[in-house]
Design an enzyme around this catalytic site. Structure first.
Site, PDB file in Angstrom:
ATOM      1  N   ASP A  68       0.848  -1.194   0.000  1.00  0.00           N
ATOM      2  CA  ASP A  68       0.000   0.000   0.000  1.00  0.00           C
ATOM      3  C   ASP A  68       0.883   1.243   0.000  1.00  0.00           C
ATOM      4  O   ASP A  68       1.907   1.281   0.682  1.00  0.00           O
ATOM      5  CB  ASP A  68      -0.918   0.047   1.225  1.00  0.00           C
ATOM      6  CG  ASP A  68      -1.870   1.224   1.129  1.00  0.00           C
ATOM      7  OD1 ASP A  68      -2.875   1.113   0.400  1.00  0.00           O
ATOM      8  OD2 ASP A  68      -1.592   2.287   1.735  1.00  0.00           O
TER       9      ASP A  68
HETATM   10  C1  LIG Z   1       2.509   9.059  -5.133  1.00  0.00           C
HETATM   11  C2  LIG Z   1       2.254   8.092  -6.259  1.00  0.00           C
HETATM   12  C3  LIG Z   1       1.346   7.064  -6.143  1.00  0.00           C
HETATM   13  N1  LIG Z   1       1.109   6.203  -7.180  1.00  0.00           N
HETATM   14  C4  LIG Z   1       0.134   5.122  -7.076  1.00  0.00           C
HETATM   15  C5  LIG Z   1       0.722   3.787  -6.619  1.00  0.00           C
HETATM   16  C6  LIG Z   1      -0.499   3.030  -6.162  1.00  0.00           C
HETATM   17  O1  LIG Z   1      -1.012   2.274  -7.274  1.00  0.00           O
HETATM   18  C7  LIG Z   1      -1.498   4.128  -5.793  1.00  0.00           C
HETATM   19  C8  LIG Z   1      -1.860   4.097  -4.333  1.00  0.00           C
HETATM   20  O2  LIG Z   1      -2.900   3.208  -4.135  1.00  0.00           O
HETATM   21  P1  LIG Z   1      -2.797   1.822  -3.374  1.00  0.00           P
HETATM   22  O3  LIG Z   1      -4.031   1.683  -2.527  1.00  0.00           O
HETATM   23  O4  LIG Z   1      -1.473   1.673  -2.702  1.00  0.00           O
HETATM   24  O5  LIG Z   1      -2.830   0.737  -4.538  1.00  0.00           O
HETATM   25  P2  LIG Z   1      -3.907   0.503  -5.685  1.00  0.00           P
HETATM   26  O6  LIG Z   1      -5.290   0.857  -5.229  1.00  0.00           O
HETATM   27  O7  LIG Z   1      -3.425   1.140  -6.949  1.00  0.00           O
HETATM   28  O8  LIG Z   1      -3.791  -1.079  -5.901  1.00  0.00           O
HETATM   29  P3  LIG Z   1      -4.037  -2.266  -4.815  1.00  0.00           P
HETATM   30  O9  LIG Z   1      -4.697  -1.700  -3.596  1.00  0.00           O
HETATM   31  O10 LIG Z   1      -4.881  -3.265  -5.543  1.00  0.00           O
HETATM   32  O11 LIG Z   1      -2.657  -2.804  -4.523  1.00  0.00           O
HETATM   33  O12 LIG Z   1      -0.879   5.369  -6.110  1.00  0.00           O
HETATM   34  C9  LIG Z   1       1.802   6.346  -8.381  1.00  0.00           C
HETATM   35  O13 LIG Z   1       1.586   5.562  -9.327  1.00  0.00           O
HETATM   36  N2  LIG Z   1       2.715   7.359  -8.503  1.00  0.00           N
HETATM   37  C10 LIG Z   1       2.990   8.244  -7.501  1.00  0.00           C
HETATM   38  O14 LIG Z   1       3.822   9.135  -7.687  1.00  0.00           O
END
Ligand SMILES: Cc1cn([C@H]2C[C@H](O)[C@@H](COP(=O)(O)OP(=O)(O)OP(=O)(O)O)O2)c(=O)[nH]c1=O
Length: 189
Positions: A68
């Protein structure tokens, strides 16, 4: 033995592929990500990660990996914005300031568990109205913690980080390789 990536995030799959690891299955954990009252960012991120792990069923010899990513502005948790207005609110808060991006990892194999948390400090330049509006219109903020993507157009807003670029993207490569190796995964490097 199968490797199960318990995440619907395409970035996580991509970062694993960059390490040379192709999961046998990809299953998104459907859990409630609402923060508890007064919950701080790091314990929140670790609790949600554990909940994702618990939500993925597996056979005893399977390795399950979940993560996460949470943006922390001081004691505030900035998750994935629900709409453009919330993305604007988050980006205005982050504009011109430093924040932390926390990524918690968890792995299970049978009854054994491993966990790691990686924190990266990120500075965002001060955003002009035009930059903010263009970014909101791009839609890139959707599904991104804090409402930006460092690996995309959002990279134009980030002059400095201290920590792990892949951690900010959702899966810190070094820590992931270490935790999977500890759990007994072997792959061609
Ligand atoms: C800060 C930041 C976050 N993110 C993304 C990564 C994660 O996919 C998302 C945070 O949400 P998460 O809840 O961590 O993940 P998700 O909902 O995409 O997938 P799952 O719960 O099924 O594992 O934000 C980026 O892609 N680039 C960035 O710079």
């Amino acid at each position: 033995m199968r490797l199960i990536l318990g995440s619907g995030s395409p970035r996580r799959k991509e970062i694993l592929a960059g390490l040379g690891i192709i999961p046998d299955a990809v299953i998104a954990a459907d859990i409630d990500e609402t923060p508890q009252k007064g919950e701080l960012p790091r314990p929140y991120c670790e609790r949600v990660t554990r909940a994702k792990l618990d939500a993925i069923a597996s056979d005893p010899d399977d390795i399950v990996l979940v993560a996460d990513t949470t943006v922390a502005l001081g004691r505030r948790i900035l998750g994935k914005p629900e709409n453009a207005a919330q993305a604007a609110e988050y980006l205005l808060k982050l504009s011109g300031r430093r924040h932390n991006v926390i990524t918690a990892l968890a792995v299970r194999r049978g009854a054994q568990h491993w966990a790691r948390t990686q924190v990266t400090a990120v500075k965002m330049k001060r955003l002009s109205d035009v930059e903010l509006n263009d970014y909101l219109a791009s839609g890139e903020w959707q599904g991104k913690a804090g409402g930006y993507a460092i690996q995309g157009r959002g990279g134009a807003f980030i002059p400095w980080i201290q920590g792990s670029f892949t951690g900010v993207m959702g899966l810190p490569a070094m820590e992931t390789a270490q935790i999977l190796r500890a759990a007994g995964l072997r792959w061609d490097t």
